[in-house]
Motif scaffolding. Structure first.
Motif, short mmCIF file in Angstrom:
data_model
loop_
_atom_site.label_atom_id
_atom_site.label_comp_id
_atom_site.label_asym_id
_atom_site.label_seq_id
_atom_site.Cartn_x
_atom_site.Cartn_y
_atom_site.Cartn_z
N VAL A 79 0.84 -1.20 0.00
CA VAL A 79 0.00 0.00 0.00
C VAL A 79 0.87 1.25 0.00
CG1 VAL A 79 -1.66 1.34 1.36
CG2 VAL A 79 -1.98 -1.13 1.07
N ALA A 80 1.97 1.22 0.73
CA ALA A 80 2.86 2.39 0.80
C ALA A 80 3.46 2.74 -0.55
CB ALA A 80 3.97 2.14 1.82
N ALA A 81 3.50 1.77 -1.46
CA ALA A 81 4.06 2.00 -2.79
C ALA A 81 3.00 2.50 -3.79
CB ALA A 81 4.70 0.72 -3.32
N THR A 82 1.83 2.88 -3.30
CA THR A 82 0.80 3.43 -4.18
C THR A 82 1.34 4.66 -4.90
OG1 THR A 82 -0.97 2.66 -2.72
CG2 THR A 82 -1.53 4.41 -4.27
N PRO A 83 1.19 4.72 -6.21
CA PRO A 83 1.73 5.87 -6.95
C PRO A 83 1.15 7.19 -6.45
CG PRO A 83 1.07 4.14 -8.46
CD PRO A 83 0.55 3.75 -7.11
N GLY A 84 1.98 8.22 -6.44
CA GLY A 84 1.50 9.54 -6.09
C GLY A 84 0.78 10.19 -7.27
N GLY A 85 0.13 11.29 -7.00
CA GLY A 85 -0.52 12.03 -8.07
C GLY A 85 -1.93 11.59 -8.38
N LEU A 86 -2.42 10.52 -7.71
CA LEU A 86 -3.80 10.09 -7.94
C LEU A 86 -4.76 10.98 -7.18
CD1 LEU A 86 -3.39 6.21 -7.54
CD2 LEU A 86 -3.53 7.51 -9.68
N ALA A 87 -5.93 11.16 -7.74
CA ALA A 87 -6.98 11.87 -7.01
C ALA A 87 -7.32 11.10 -5.74
CB ALA A 87 -8.22 12.02 -7.90
N PRO A 88 -7.80 11.77 -4.71
CA PRO A 88 -8.05 11.10 -3.43
C PRO A 88 -8.91 9.84 -3.55
CG PRO A 88 -8.18 13.46 -3.12
CD PRO A 88 -8.03 13.23 -4.59
N ALA A 89 -9.99 9.91 -4.30
CA ALA A 89 -10.87 8.75 -4.44
C ALA A 89 -10.14 7.61 -5.16
CB ALA A 89 -12.15 9.13 -5.18
N ALA A 90 -9.47 7.96 -6.26
CA ALA A 90 -8.75 6.94 -7.01
C ALA A 90 -7.63 6.32 -6.18
CB ALA A 90 -8.18 7.55 -8.30
N LEU A 96 -7.03 -0.23 -1.89
CA LEU A 96 -7.81 -1.46 -1.68
C LEU A 96 -7.34 -2.55 -2.64
CD1 LEU A 96 -10.11 -2.96 -0.28
CD2 LEU A 96 -11.67 -2.04 -2.02
N ARG A 97 -7.08 -2.17 -3.88
CA ARG A 97 -6.56 -3.12 -4.86
C ARG A 97 -5.26 -3.73 -4.36
NH1 ARG A 97 -6.72 0.23 -8.87
NH2 ARG A 97 -8.70 -0.55 -9.68
N ARG A 98 -4.40 -2.93 -3.79
CA ARG A 98 -3.11 -3.39 -3.30
C ARG A 98 -3.25 -4.26 -2.05
NH1 ARG A 98 1.68 -0.63 -5.01
NH2 ARG A 98 1.23 0.32 -7.02
N VAL A 99 -4.22 -3.95 -1.22
CA VAL A 99 -4.48 -4.82 -0.07
C VAL A 99 -4.80 -6.23 -0.54
CG1 VAL A 99 -6.08 -5.29 1.83
CG2 VAL A 99 -5.21 -2.98 1.50
N GLY A 100 -5.69 -6.33 -1.52
CA GLY A 100 -6.10 -7.65 -2.02
C GLY A 100 -4.96 -8.40 -2.69
N LEU A 101 -4.21 -7.70 -3.54
CA LEU A 101 -3.11 -8.36 -4.25
C LEU A 101 -2.00 -8.78 -3.29
CD1 LEU A 101 -2.91 -6.11 -7.44
CD2 LEU A 101 -3.81 -8.45 -7.28
N ALA A 102 -1.72 -7.95 -2.29
CA ALA A 102 -0.69 -8.30 -1.32
C ALA A 102 -1.10 -9.53 -0.50
CB ALA A 102 -0.42 -7.12 -0.39
N CYS A 168 -15.06 -8.44 0.46
CA CYS A 168 -13.69 -8.38 -0.06
C CYS A 168 -12.87 -9.57 0.42
CB CYS A 168 -13.03 -7.08 0.39
SG CYS A 168 -13.69 -5.59 -0.37
N TRP A 169 -12.92 -9.82 1.70
CA TRP A 169 -12.09 -10.89 2.26
C TRP A 169 -12.49 -12.26 1.70
CZ3 TRP A 169 -12.90 -14.07 7.12
CH2 TRP A 169 -11.76 -14.85 7.37
N LEU A 195 -5.23 -13.97 -12.98
CA LEU A 195 -6.44 -14.40 -12.29
C LEU A 195 -6.63 -13.65 -10.98
CD1 LEU A 195 -6.23 -18.27 -12.88
CD2 LEU A 195 -7.80 -16.65 -13.99
N ALA A 196 -5.53 -13.47 -10.25
CA ALA A 196 -5.61 -12.73 -8.99
C ALA A 196 -6.09 -11.31 -9.23
CB ALA A 196 -4.24 -12.74 -8.31
N ALA A 197 -5.54 -10.66 -10.24
CA ALA A 197 -5.95 -9.30 -10.55
C ALA A 197 -7.43 -9.24 -10.91
CB ALA A 197 -5.11 -8.75 -11.70
N SER A 198 -7.90 -10.24 -11.65
CA SER A 198 -9.31 -10.28 -12.03
C SER A 198 -10.22 -10.43 -10.81
CB SER A 198 -9.54 -11.43 -13.02
OG SER A 198 -10.90 -11.53 -13.37
N VAL A 199 -9.82 -11.30 -9.89
CA VAL A 199 -10.62 -11.51 -8.68
C VAL A 199 -10.67 -10.23 -7.84
CG1 VAL A 199 -10.66 -12.73 -6.46
CG2 VAL A 199 -10.28 -13.99 -8.58
N VAL A 200 -9.54 -9.58 -7.69
CA VAL A 200 -9.50 -8.35 -6.90
C VAL A 200 -10.37 -7.27 -7.54
CG1 VAL A 200 -8.01 -6.47 -6.11
CG2 VAL A 200 -7.28 -8.85 -5.84
#
Length: 216
Positions: A79-90, A96-102, A168-169, A195-200
Motif C-alpha cells: 500500500v505504501a508504494a501506491t503511486p503519487g498524483g492520484l486523485a483522493p478517491a482513485a 484497496l486493490r493493493r491490499v487484495g493483491l498483497a 472483499c475478504w 487471475l488474482a488481478a481479475s478476482v480483486v
C-alpha cells in the motif's frame, strides 16, 4: 551428541520459542508447531516451555499473531508504494486493490505462515485472521481502515460500507486458498497473477457497485 541446554534471561525464552515456532510454521503450517519441537530447536527441555505457554494452543496462537504481523507488513509495504498524483478517491481504490493483491501474493510466497495466520481453533472459531483474543488483528484492520478511507474520499457510498470487508475478504481469501492448495497452483505464475488481478477487480466492483479501471 546432545545439544547443550541454553540459558535464557527472563522473557527471552518465550520469544525464542515463538521464533522457533515461526520457523516450524513456515515449512509445515500450524500443524507443525508443537511445544516439543519448539523446545528441542531452542535447546531447552519441554517442561521449560510451560513457564510461558499453558499448552500447545497458546504457543500456536502466539505464532499466529506473528504470522499475522508478517502478513500485515506485506500489505502495508504494498500500500505504501501506491503511486503519487492520484486523485483522493482513485488513491483509496488503488490502496484497496493493493491490499487484495498483497494478501494473495503473501499466501503464494509464504503458504505456511499464511495457513498459520488464518488458522481456526475449533468449529466455532471465527478465525484468527479476524479476531485473536477478542482483538481485531492487523491484516483485517488494514482492510477495514482502507474501506473507511474510501468512504471518506467519496470512492465508496456510505450505504455500501457495512460488511464490505466480508465481501472483499471472502473473494480474495477464497482465491488465495485455491491458488495455494487448489488446481490453480499448477498454473504458470503469470496466469495466476492475471487471475488474482481479475478476482480483486471483481471484489472492488462488487463492493462499490461500479467498475473503475486500474491506474495506467
Amino acid at each position: 551428541m546432545t545439544s547443550p541446554v541454553r540459558t535464557y534471561h527472563h522473557g527471552d525464552l518465550r520469544q525464542a520459542l515463538i521464533g522457533q515456532g515461526l520457523q516450524l510454521a513456515r515449512t509445515g503450517g500450524p500443524g507443525a508447531v508443537t511445544l516439543r519441537e519448539a523446545t528441542r530447536a531452542a535447546g531447552v527441555s519441554p517442561n521449560a516451555a510451560y513457564r510461558h505457554f499453558a499448552d500447545r494452543d497458546a504457543l500456536v496462537r502466539a505464532v499466529a499473531r506473528e504470522a499475522q504481523l508478517a502478513l500485515a507488513g506485506a500489505i502495508t509495504a504494498r500500500v505504501a508504494a501506491t503511486p503519487g498524483g492520484l486523485a483522493p478517491a482513485a488513491a483509496t481504490i488503488e490502496r484497496l486493490r493493493r491490499v487484495g493483491l498483497a494478501y494473495i501474493d503473501f499466501a503464494r510466497a509464504e503458504p505456511g505462515w499464511f495457513e498459520t495466520a488464518i488458522f481456526t481453533q475449533d468449529a466455532d472459531a471465527s478465525g484468527a485472521i479476524v479476531t485473536l483474543d477478542d482483538e481485531i488483528v492487523a491484516p483485517f484492520r488494514l482492510l477495514m481502515d482502507t474501506l473507511d478511507a474510501m468512504v471518506d474520499a467519496g470512492a465508496l457510498a456510505p450505504e455500501r460500507r457495512p460488511y464490505a470487508e466480508w465481501a472483499c475478504w471472502s473473494a480474495v481469501h477464497g482465491f488465495a486458498d485455491i491458488a495455494v492448495h487448489g488446481p490453480v497452483r499448477r498454473q504458470p505464475a503469470p496466469v495466476v497473477d492475471a487471475l488474482a488481478a481479475s478476482v480483486v477487480e471483481a471484489a472492488i466492483t462488487g463492493v462499490r457497485g461500479t467498475a473503475v479501471p486500474p491506474p495506467s
